[in-house]
Design a protein around this motif. Structure first.
Motif, PDB file in Angstrom:
ATOM      1  N   CYS A 123      15.485 -32.582   6.227  1.00 42.90           N
ATOM      2  CA  CYS A 123      16.191 -33.723   5.567  1.00 42.90           C
ATOM      3  C   CYS A 123      15.036 -34.815   5.260  1.00 42.90           C
ATOM      4  CB  CYS A 123      17.322 -34.365   6.420  1.00 42.90           C
ATOM      5  SG  CYS A 123      18.022 -35.486   5.791  1.00 42.90           S
TER       6      CYS A 123
ATOM      7  N   HIS B 223      15.434 -37.575   5.291  1.00 44.08           N
ATOM      8  CA  HIS B 223      15.641 -39.034   6.052  1.00 44.08           C
ATOM      9  C   HIS B 223      14.752 -39.071   7.277  1.00 44.08           C
ATOM     10  CE1 HIS B 223      18.180 -41.719   8.814  1.00 44.08           C
ATOM     11  NE2 HIS B 223      17.463 -42.376   7.929  1.00 44.08           N
ATOM     12  N   GLN B 224      15.024 -38.107   8.243  1.00 45.29           N
ATOM     13  CA  GLN B 224      14.217 -37.991   9.456  1.00 45.29           C
ATOM     14  C   GLN B 224      14.143 -36.534  10.006  1.00 45.29           C
ATOM     15  OE1 GLN B 224      16.236 -40.858  12.272  1.00 45.29           O
ATOM     16  NE2 GLN B 224      15.421 -42.565  11.105  1.00 45.29           N
TER      17      GLN B 224
ATOM     18  N   GLY C 143      16.262 -34.080   9.731  1.00 44.04           N
ATOM     19  CA  GLY C 143      17.315 -33.297  10.160  1.00 44.04           C
ATOM     20  C   GLY C 143      17.369 -31.827   9.665  1.00 44.04           C
TER      21      GLY C 143
ATOM     22  N   CYS D  94      23.985 -33.850   5.916  1.00 42.82           N
ATOM     23  CA  CYS D  94      22.954 -33.630   6.994  1.00 42.82           C
ATOM     24  C   CYS D  94      23.880 -33.906   8.296  1.00 42.82           C
ATOM     25  CB  CYS D  94      21.849 -34.654   6.851  1.00 42.82           C
ATOM     26  SG  CYS D  94      20.779 -34.612   8.232  1.00 42.82           S
TER      27      CYS D  94
ATOM     28  N   HIS E  28      22.657 -37.757  10.254  1.00 39.29           N
ATOM     29  CA  HIS E  28      23.182 -39.135  10.101  1.00 39.29           C
ATOM     30  C   HIS E  28      24.061 -39.248   8.859  1.00 39.29           C
ATOM     31  CE1 HIS E  28      19.227 -39.518  11.988  1.00 39.29           C
ATOM     32  NE2 HIS E  28      19.855 -40.232  12.785  1.00 39.29           N
TER      33      HIS E  28
ATOM     34  N   SER F  33      23.467 -38.262   5.417  1.00 35.50           N
ATOM     35  CA  SER F  33      23.164 -38.163   4.170  1.00 35.50           C
ATOM     36  C   SER F  33      23.354 -36.890   3.339  1.00 35.50           C
ATOM     37  CB  SER F  33      21.565 -38.284   4.102  1.00 35.50           C
ATOM     38  OG  SER F  33      21.015 -39.506   4.603  1.00 35.50           O
TER      39      SER F  33
HETATM   40  S1  FES Z   1      18.059 -36.939   9.083  1.00 28.31           S
HETATM   41 FE1  FES Z   1      19.345 -36.315   7.670  1.00 28.31          FE
HETATM   42  S2  FES Z   1      20.546 -38.105   7.468  1.00 28.31           S
HETATM   43 FE2  FES Z   1      19.215 -38.629   8.897  1.00 28.31          FE
END
Ligand code: FES
Length: 283
Positions: free
Chosen positions: A220, A222-223, A225, A243, A246, A248
């Protein structure tokens, strides 16, 4: 400075304040539409770094104009513009901050505190200038610029060292070699389900819709995932992967982000079917 930054990253004592502020931000910004707008989902890019250009530009310009004779009104206008535009920039920053990891939130908390001090000093400067006390207004402006400069330094660390709101998946692309890569047989792929495969040790997810197959990086943006463990949802008529960490959501056909906290799109690899075999390559 490196030692100081490491100390802040490891300062668990900040977590009590940080956790409370995080709950307050999440409790206040309940609307997904508002959160997505502040993250920059509509822009395909984090909004906060773009918004801060206005107050930073106005405040630095005011610092220069303050050195010139006969420019009091211009300096007051610039200080006012910077002070007012800092508020929505701060709202976007807090919205991003609430979804960061703990070590990122610690740096982010000090970044926000420094900028808040800067904002208060600039508000005082504006009030002083409007009351005709331009000498005091100049002094407060330069103090505010110093505080905001410290905040900007921490913001740079947050973005470039800690990678907050930077795409975590793009670097994976550099690990995939050029050319087409076979990723499986079309006949063995279930329809409308996620299947995880590897290309050159990089995890990708495959999604079959009829005879079309989307191939997307699994990590992911974002972080990091695991999107392969996510769920599939229909959003605005498009199949999206959500995801598991979180929430997304990314369109499976093109990778566009449709819900944050990620503001970055996900990488989708061009794909084709040759003699019943699914192949993908770098875009
Ligand atoms: S790691 Fe996917 S939304 Fe945060």
């Amino acid at each position: 400075m490196r030692e100081l930054l490491t100390k802040i990253e490891q300062a668990t004592g900040l977590d009590r304040v940080g956790d409370r502020l995080q709950r307050a931000v999440q409790g206040t910004l309940r609307s997904q539409r508002v959160r997505d707008a502040l993250h920059g989902v509509w822009l395909g890019h984090p909004l906060h770094p773009a918004m801060v250009q206005v107050p930073v530009g106005a405040w630095i310009s005011a610092a220069v104009v303050d050195l010139l004779p006969g420019q009091r009104r211009a300096a007051t206008a610039l200080v006012g513009l910077g002070t007012v535009s800092a508020l929505p920039a701060a709202a976007a920053g807090l919205n991003d901050w609430a979804t960061l990891t703990r070590d990122q939130r610690r740096i982010g908390l000090v970044h926000a505190a420094a900028n808040t001090v800067g904002l208060v000093l600039y508000a005082g400067s504006l009030a002083a200038r409007l009351n005709g006390r331009h000498g005091l207004g100049r002094t407060l402006s330069y103090l505010g610029l110093s505080a905001a400069g410290g905040g900007a330094y921490l913001g740079g660390h947050l973005a470039y060292k800690q990678g907050a709101q930077a795409s975590q998946s793009v670097s994976e692309m550099h690990l995939i070699s050029d050319g087409w890569h076979q990723v499986g047989d079309l006949s063995s792929l279930p329809r409308n389900e996620l299947v995880t495969k590897k290309i050159d040790d990089v995890s990708v997810i495959l999604y079959r819709d009829g005879d079309d197959v989307s191939v997307m990086l699994e990590r992911c943006p974002h972080q990091s995932g695991p999107l392969g463990e996510g769920t599939i949802e229909q959003i605005d008529g498009h199949a999206c992967v959500v995801c598991p960490w979180h929430g997304s959501a990314f369109r499976l056909d093109g990778g566009e982000v449709v819900h944050g906290p990620s503001a970055n799109d996900q990488v989708v690899l061009p794909s084709r079917v040759v003699s019943g075999r699914v192949e993908a390559r770098l875009p």
